[in-house]
Design an enzyme around this catalytic site. Structure first.
Site, PDB file in Angstrom:
ATOM      1  N   ASP A  62       0.866  -1.173   0.000  1.00  0.00           N
ATOM      2  CA  ASP A  62       0.000   0.000   0.000  1.00  0.00           C
ATOM      3  C   ASP A  62       0.902   1.220   0.000  1.00  0.00           C
ATOM      4  O   ASP A  62       1.682   1.434   0.926  1.00  0.00           O
ATOM      5  CB  ASP A  62      -0.902  -0.008   1.232  1.00  0.00           C
ATOM      6  CG  ASP A  62      -1.834   1.191   1.246  1.00  0.00           C
ATOM      7  OD1 ASP A  62      -2.427   1.476   0.180  1.00  0.00           O
ATOM      8  OD2 ASP A  62      -1.965   1.846   2.291  1.00  0.00           O
ATOM      9  N   GLU A  69      -1.365  -1.099  -5.954  1.00  0.00           N
ATOM     10  CA  GLU A  69      -2.569  -0.512  -6.514  1.00  0.00           C
ATOM     11  C   GLU A  69      -2.201   0.320  -7.726  1.00  0.00           C
ATOM     12  O   GLU A  69      -1.180   1.005  -7.730  1.00  0.00           O
ATOM     13  CB  GLU A  69      -3.246   0.393  -5.474  1.00  0.00           C
ATOM     14  CG  GLU A  69      -4.435  -0.241  -4.825  1.00  0.00           C
ATOM     15  CD  GLU A  69      -5.093   0.694  -3.839  1.00  0.00           C
ATOM     16  OE1 GLU A  69      -6.308   0.818  -3.865  1.00  0.00           O
ATOM     17  OE2 GLU A  69      -4.377   1.309  -3.033  1.00  0.00           O
ATOM     18  N   ASP A  90      -3.214   1.129   7.084  1.00  0.00           N
ATOM     19  CA  ASP A  90      -2.338   0.807   5.954  1.00  0.00           C
ATOM     20  C   ASP A  90      -2.043  -0.691   5.869  1.00  0.00           C
ATOM     21  O   ASP A  90      -1.959  -1.260   4.792  1.00  0.00           O
ATOM     22  CB  ASP A  90      -1.032   1.591   6.043  1.00  0.00           C
ATOM     23  CG  ASP A  90      -1.285   3.088   6.180  1.00  0.00           C
ATOM     24  OD1 ASP A  90      -2.170   3.589   5.458  1.00  0.00           O
ATOM     25  OD2 ASP A  90      -0.617   3.730   7.000  1.00  0.00           O
TER      26      ASP A  90
END
Ligand SMILES: [Zn+2]
Length: 410
Positions: free
Chosen positions: A182, A269, A351
């Protein structure tokens, strides 16, 4: 077979420049025409046009009065354009890329020759009417020449990217961990290997450099225009800027190296930073922190060792999804660092939870495209960010299978 790409500079004659401009123009026109046809077809029938259907339009266009100049374009260049367009469409529908764009004559121009380009006497010989183009080739080009892309940059440089196929084996699929990452502002990267979560911040000296840069930039802004001290200061600022950018690169190289060295796949991502930059507060921080560069570093380092970088959909609710029970909360503002799942009660670090979800989602993709799917048994489809799919899938079991650990349930 191994594939290599070598880029060389080209120096076409005036005459060749004209011929290249015509070819760029024809390919660009055909791209835009075919894209438009696809969009129209989609509006009418719900389906775009495939490669064969698009190529079938070419013979009539070459005969038509308004577009007969297309016949002068080397036909494989047009067919390569069709292939690139249909690939762009596919990438869009698979959510790997944005919708294909119309091409402008002011942007970078490029054409592709899928075959028949040769190296003759240290220069590049293009098929069709262009012939031998003078080139600067620094290293001998090894292997069989496949696709060659010729481009012209906005600063009027001509380049050839030569893809070759060399005998030899692809690096075997790497072994090791699967990391989910992340990327964030609070911590540069929060990484999980499925067992533990590690947080990586920007190094302190980088922050110090950045502060220094900011101070110097402000001073520079106060110097009188055209003054000697302004000139000196500008050079000074440029130097500090370089130092900041070097140490940032250094940090990104080290971290990506570390993560690639013991992993077979890394999942991040898909950021589409531009979309996020609309939020003005975030904008500066994002453009400064180098997520895009980091992702690129990971991608090429993984590719070199036969590993994989998986980018998952940006609308996937990685922060708002409970990684334990897959309950999705509706709101989670940026300043909330910890939360408890209202459904199962699990306490989450924001997170860490996101990294775990990103990893699980990436593993679904890996399984969906690989043979490990059959080992899981259940239905695994490469759909992302769909709550219902995530809720009913045995994610943890799949993770074990992908890592080669025997699965505990099926
Ligand atoms: Zn939960």
């Amino acid at each position: 077979m191994l594939h290599k790409v070598v880029q060389v500079r080209l120096y076409p004659t005036k005459e060749q420049q004209v011929l290249l401009a015509q070819t760029f123009g024809s390919a660009r026109w055909w791209w835009n025409y075919a894209l438009n046809k696809s969009i129209e077809s989609y509006k009418e029938t719900g389906k775009g046009l495939g490669r064969t259907a698009l190529n079938a339009l070419l013979p009539d266009l070459k005969k038509a009065e308004n577009t007969c100049w297309l016949a002068e374009c080397y036909s494989q260049v047009l067919q390569a354009t069709t292939l690139n367009l249909t690939t762009a469409y596919k990438n869009f529908f698979d959510k790997r890329a944005g919708f294909p764009k119309f091409k402008s004559k002011h942007g970078k121009q490029s054409i592709q020759y899928p075959q028949n380009v040769k190296i003759v006497g240290g220069n590049v010989k293009l098929p069709g009417n262009i012939g031998i183009v003078k080139a600067k080739i620094h290293r001998p080009i090894e292997g069989k020449i496949k696709t060659v892309t010729i481009s012209k940059t906005p600063s009027e440089k001509y380049l050839a990217s030569i893809l070759t196929e060399v005998e030899g084996d692809n690096p075997t699929t790497a072994e090791g961990k699967i990391y989910g990452i992340d990327l964030g502002l609070k911590h540069f990267a929060v990484v999980t290997d499925g067992e533990k979560v590690s947080k990586y911040d920007n190094p302190k000296h980088l922050a110090k450099h950045e502060k220094n840069l900011k101070r110097k930039q402000q001073k520079l802004a106060r110097k009188q225009k055209g003054s000697n001290s302004r000139y000196k200061y500008r050079k000074l600022v440029a130097k500090v800027y370089e130092r900041v950018s070097n140490s940032r690169q250094d940090f990104l190289h080290k971290l990506s190296y570390k993560l690639v060295s013991d992993s077979q796949a890394v999942i991040v991502e898909n950021l589409h930073v531009k979309g996020m930059v609309r939020n003005h507060n975030l904008a500066k921080a994002i453009s400064d922190c180098g997520w895009g560069t980091f992702t690129n570093f990971l991608a090429y380092k993984l590719e070199r060792k036969g590993g994989k970088l998986i980018e998952i959909d940006r609308w996937f609710p990685s922060s708002k999804l409970c990684s334990n029970c897959f309950y999705q909360i509706s709101e989670l503002s940026l300043d909330v660092r910890e939360w408890a799942c209202p459904s199962c009660g699990t306490h989450h670090d924001r997170d860490g939870n996101a990294a775990i979800n990103i990893r699980a989602e990436g593993i679904r993709w890996l399984l969906a495209e690989g043979s490990a799917v059959s080992a899981v048994g259940g239905e695994v489809r490469p759909k992302m960010g769909r709550k219902s799919n995530l809720r009913h899938s045995p994610l943890i079991t799949e993770a074990n299978t992908a890592l080669g650990t025997p699965s505990q349930c099926g």
